[in-house]
Design a protein around this motif. Structure first.
Motif, PDB file in Angstrom:
ATOM      1  N   ALA A  51       5.953   7.436  -0.564  1.00 18.90           N
ATOM      2  CA  ALA A  51       5.267   8.511   0.161  1.00 18.90           C
ATOM      3  C   ALA A  51       4.120   7.945   1.001  1.00 18.90           C
ATOM      4  N   LEU A  52       3.429   6.944   0.465  1.00 17.49           N
ATOM      5  CA  LEU A  52       2.348   6.321   1.222  1.00 17.49           C
ATOM      6  C   LEU A  52       2.892   5.616   2.463  1.00 17.49           C
ATOM      7  N   VAL A  53       3.991   4.904   2.323  1.00 20.13           N
ATOM      8  CA  VAL A  53       4.609   4.235   3.472  1.00 20.13           C
ATOM      9  C   VAL A  53       4.933   5.243   4.567  1.00 20.13           C
ATOM     10  N   ASP A  54       5.526   6.383   4.188  1.00 15.59           N
ATOM     11  CA  ASP A  54       5.858   7.412   5.166  1.00 15.59           C
ATOM     12  C   ASP A  54       4.603   7.984   5.818  1.00 15.59           C
ATOM     13  N   HIS A  55       3.567   8.201   5.022  1.00 15.94           N
ATOM     14  CA  HIS A  55       2.317   8.755   5.541  1.00 15.94           C
ATOM     15  C   HIS A  55       1.669   7.790   6.542  1.00 15.94           C
ATOM     16  N   LEU A  56       1.615   6.533   6.204  1.00 21.75           N
ATOM     17  CA  LEU A  56       1.024   5.554   7.116  1.00 21.75           C
ATOM     18  C   LEU A  56       1.837   5.451   8.402  1.00 21.75           C
ATOM     19  N   ALA A  57       3.153   5.490   8.288  1.00 20.49           N
ATOM     20  CA  ALA A  57       4.003   5.417   9.477  1.00 20.49           C
ATOM     21  C   ALA A  57       3.730   6.593  10.415  1.00 20.49           C
ATOM     22  N   ARG A  58       3.525   7.785   9.842  1.00 24.30           N
ATOM     23  CA  ARG A  58       3.221   8.957  10.684  1.00 24.30           C
ATOM     24  C   ARG A  58       1.890   8.802  11.410  1.00 24.30           C
ATOM     25  N   HIS A  59       1.022   7.951  10.888  1.00 25.17           N
ATOM     26  CA  HIS A  59      -0.269   7.695  11.526  1.00 25.17           C
ATOM     27  C   HIS A  59      -0.251   6.397  12.333  1.00 25.17           C
ATOM     28  N   GLY A  60       0.941   5.896  12.640  1.00 23.93           N
ATOM     29  CA  GLY A  60       1.059   4.718  13.491  1.00 23.93           C
ATOM     30  C   GLY A  60       0.694   3.410  12.822  1.00 23.93           C
ATOM     31  N   ILE A  61       0.806   3.350  11.491  1.00 27.32           N
ATOM     32  CA  ILE A  61       0.433   2.150  10.740  1.00 27.32           C
ATOM     33  C   ILE A  61       1.680   1.600  10.061  1.00 27.32           C
ATOM     34  N   ASP A  62       2.091   0.413  10.452  1.00 25.14           N
ATOM     35  CA  ASP A  62       3.287  -0.208   9.887  1.00 25.14           C
ATOM     36  C   ASP A  62       2.963  -0.918   8.577  1.00 25.14           C
ATOM     37  N   THR A  63       3.915  -0.905   7.672  1.00 25.36           N
ATOM     38  CA  THR A  63       3.817  -1.624   6.405  1.00 25.36           C
ATOM     39  C   THR A  63       5.138  -2.348   6.161  1.00 25.36           C
ATOM     40  N   GLU A  64       5.189  -3.126   5.095  1.00 26.66           N
ATOM     41  CA  GLU A  64       6.429  -3.803   4.712  1.00 26.66           C
ATOM     42  C   GLU A  64       6.575  -3.743   3.204  1.00 26.66           C
ATOM     43  N   VAL A  65       7.742  -3.337   2.748  1.00 23.26           N
ATOM     44  CA  VAL A  65       8.010  -3.268   1.315  1.00 23.26           C
ATOM     45  C   VAL A  65       8.604  -4.602   0.867  1.00 23.26           C
ATOM     46  N   TYR A  66       7.873  -5.314   0.019  1.00 18.75           N
ATOM     47  CA  TYR A  66       8.328  -6.575  -0.587  1.00 18.75           C
ATOM     48  C   TYR A  66       8.500  -6.338  -2.090  1.00 18.75           C
ATOM     49  N   TYR A  67       9.610  -6.415  -2.679  1.00 22.19           N
ATOM     50  CA  TYR A  67      10.967  -6.380  -2.179  1.00 22.19           C
ATOM     51  C   TYR A  67      11.598  -5.222  -2.915  1.00 22.19           C
ATOM     52  N   PRO A  68      12.269  -4.296  -2.237  1.00 17.59           N
ATOM     53  CA  PRO A  68      12.696  -3.058  -2.896  1.00 17.59           C
ATOM     54  C   PRO A  68      13.816  -3.230  -3.922  1.00 17.59           C
ATOM     55  N   VAL A  69      14.550  -4.334  -3.865  1.00 22.02           N
ATOM     56  CA  VAL A  69      15.636  -4.576  -4.818  1.00 22.02           C
ATOM     57  C   VAL A  69      15.433  -5.963  -5.442  1.00 22.02           C
ATOM     58  N   PRO A  70      15.181  -6.042  -6.744  1.00 18.30           N
ATOM     59  CA  PRO A  70      15.046  -7.359  -7.384  1.00 18.30           C
ATOM     60  C   PRO A  70      16.311  -8.191  -7.191  1.00 18.30           C
ATOM     61  N   LEU A  71      16.152  -9.493  -7.196  1.00 20.83           N
ATOM     62  CA  LEU A  71      17.293 -10.376  -6.929  1.00 20.83           C
ATOM     63  C   LEU A  71      18.477 -10.148  -7.857  1.00 20.83           C
TER      64      LEU A  71
END
Length: 364
Positions: A286-306
């Motif tokens: 939800a935070l990632v989506d909120h920041l994106a709506r405010h023009g702030i890019d993020t990166e999720v490291y790593y959504p699926v464990p190896l």
């Protein structure tokens, strides 16, 4: 770059040799071998270390996929180890428990801003007769006891992907080692298995191949760019440390944050280097989506464990086997972070995060 165009030698030439020498001076490695990517650096290092088909290579369960795919491409089998939730590196206690009769190598990964506990990892390796090769792709500038990342075992690697602390204009990588035999083997493998001097030696393209090597030569344009940027590396590392301190000061008491980065460098000759600034929160998506709506890019490291990647499903790992890695995959997100980030931009990121988390806590 003009020198490259005038020479007509666009890969495996003079600029690559100069970069290798400069990186050897910076890291303290006796040998640096430039290749075309961090991933190939891992594959060639493992091959040069003697990985054979079916050999178990112990790796952390939480990392970029290249950590595991390099093992497969080198002929080995990944054996996964849960992580220390504070450092995101393999947990030495979990490493000890994960060793099997098939285990022959251990490849710790130095992620985000700090190194794995190499003293503990190498102690386990000695106890079980394992060879240590480091995935130090993100770790340029990091040191423990004065020793640069990648030089605590038989060798390590660097990635110069454009987002890295020292980044090229495309893909490039390097192998670091103090072992002359490993260095010679990697040097041959990167150029179709040709031994002897091939760097900046065009006639050697027609010599015999002693090994089944690859085409993994570094482009001279990338080497030229990296040589220029290497002169700014310490300045950029210092700026990254300032930005990390500023983020920590602004977010330390923010509601809903599970974890902020913590340094593990404890002595004068230790150094952490911030490649990314990673936080954890239960409200990550939800935070990632909120920041994106405010023009702030993020990166999720790593959504699926190896262990749960589709390409490795045949290894048969189940959810719940690696609880710390799985928790990080659910909660971790990297914030905007680079030397050109301005203080006002950082403040806007922090204000947006704090306001969102305060609202999320109120409605929870």
């Amino acid at each position: 770059m003009d020198d490259v165009f005038h020479s007509g030698k666009f890969s495996h030439g003079k600029q690559v040799g100069q970069l290798e020498a400069a990186l050897a001076d910076y890291t303290g490695a006796r040998h640096v071998i430039g290749v075309n990517s961090g991933t190939d650096a891992l594959v060639l290092l493992l091959r040069a270390c003697g990985v054979r088909p079916g050999d178990g290579v112990l790796v952390p369960a939480y990392s970029f996929f290249a950590t595991a795919s390099a093992v497969v491409l080198a002929g080995g089998t990944p054996q996964f180890v849960d992580i220390d939730p504070e450092t995101y590196a393999m947990d030495p206690a979990a490493l000890k428990a994960a060793v099997t009769p098939r285990s022959r190598f251990v490849m710790p990964v130095h992620l985000f801003h700090t190194m794995a506990d190499m003293a503990a990892v190498t102690a386990v390796a000695r106890q079980h007769g394992l060879t240590v090769a480091e995935d130090s792709a993100e770790a340029i500038g990091m040191r423990r006891h004065g020793v640069h990342a990648g030089l605590h075992g038989v060798g390590g690697v660097l990635s110069f992907f454009p987002s890295k602390t020292l980044g090229a204009l495309g893909d490039a990588g390097a192998v670091l080692t103090d072992d002359p035999e490993v260095a010679a083997t990697v040097a041959a493998l990167r150029h179709h298995g040709r031994t002897g001097r091939t760097l900046d030696n065009f006639p050697a393209i027609s010599t015999e191949s002693a090994l089944p090597g690859a085409n993994s030569k570094m482009d001279d344009i990338q080497a030229a760019v990296l040589l220029a940027k290497l002169s700014l590396l310490e300045e950029h590392i210092a700026r990254r440390a300032e930005l990390a301190d500023a983020y920590t000061a602004r977010l330390r008491d923010a509601p809903g944050i599970i974890r902020l980065p913590r340094t593990t460098a404890g002595k004068p000759d230790d150094r952490d280097v911030y490649y990314v600034y990673l936080i954890e929160t239960e409200h990550r998506d939800a935070l990632v989506d909120h920041l994106a709506r405010h023009g702030i890019d993020t990166e999720v490291y790593y959504p699926v464990p190896l262990p749960h990647q589709p390409a490795l499903a045949h290894l048969g790992h189940r959810q719940g086997e690696f609880p710390h890695a799985e928790a990080a995959a659910r909660h971790a997100v990297a914030l905007p972070f680079h030397p050109d980030l301005r203080s006002g931009e950082l403040d806007r990121v922090c204000d947006t995060i704090r306001s969102f988390l305060a609202g999320a806590r109120t409605t929870a």
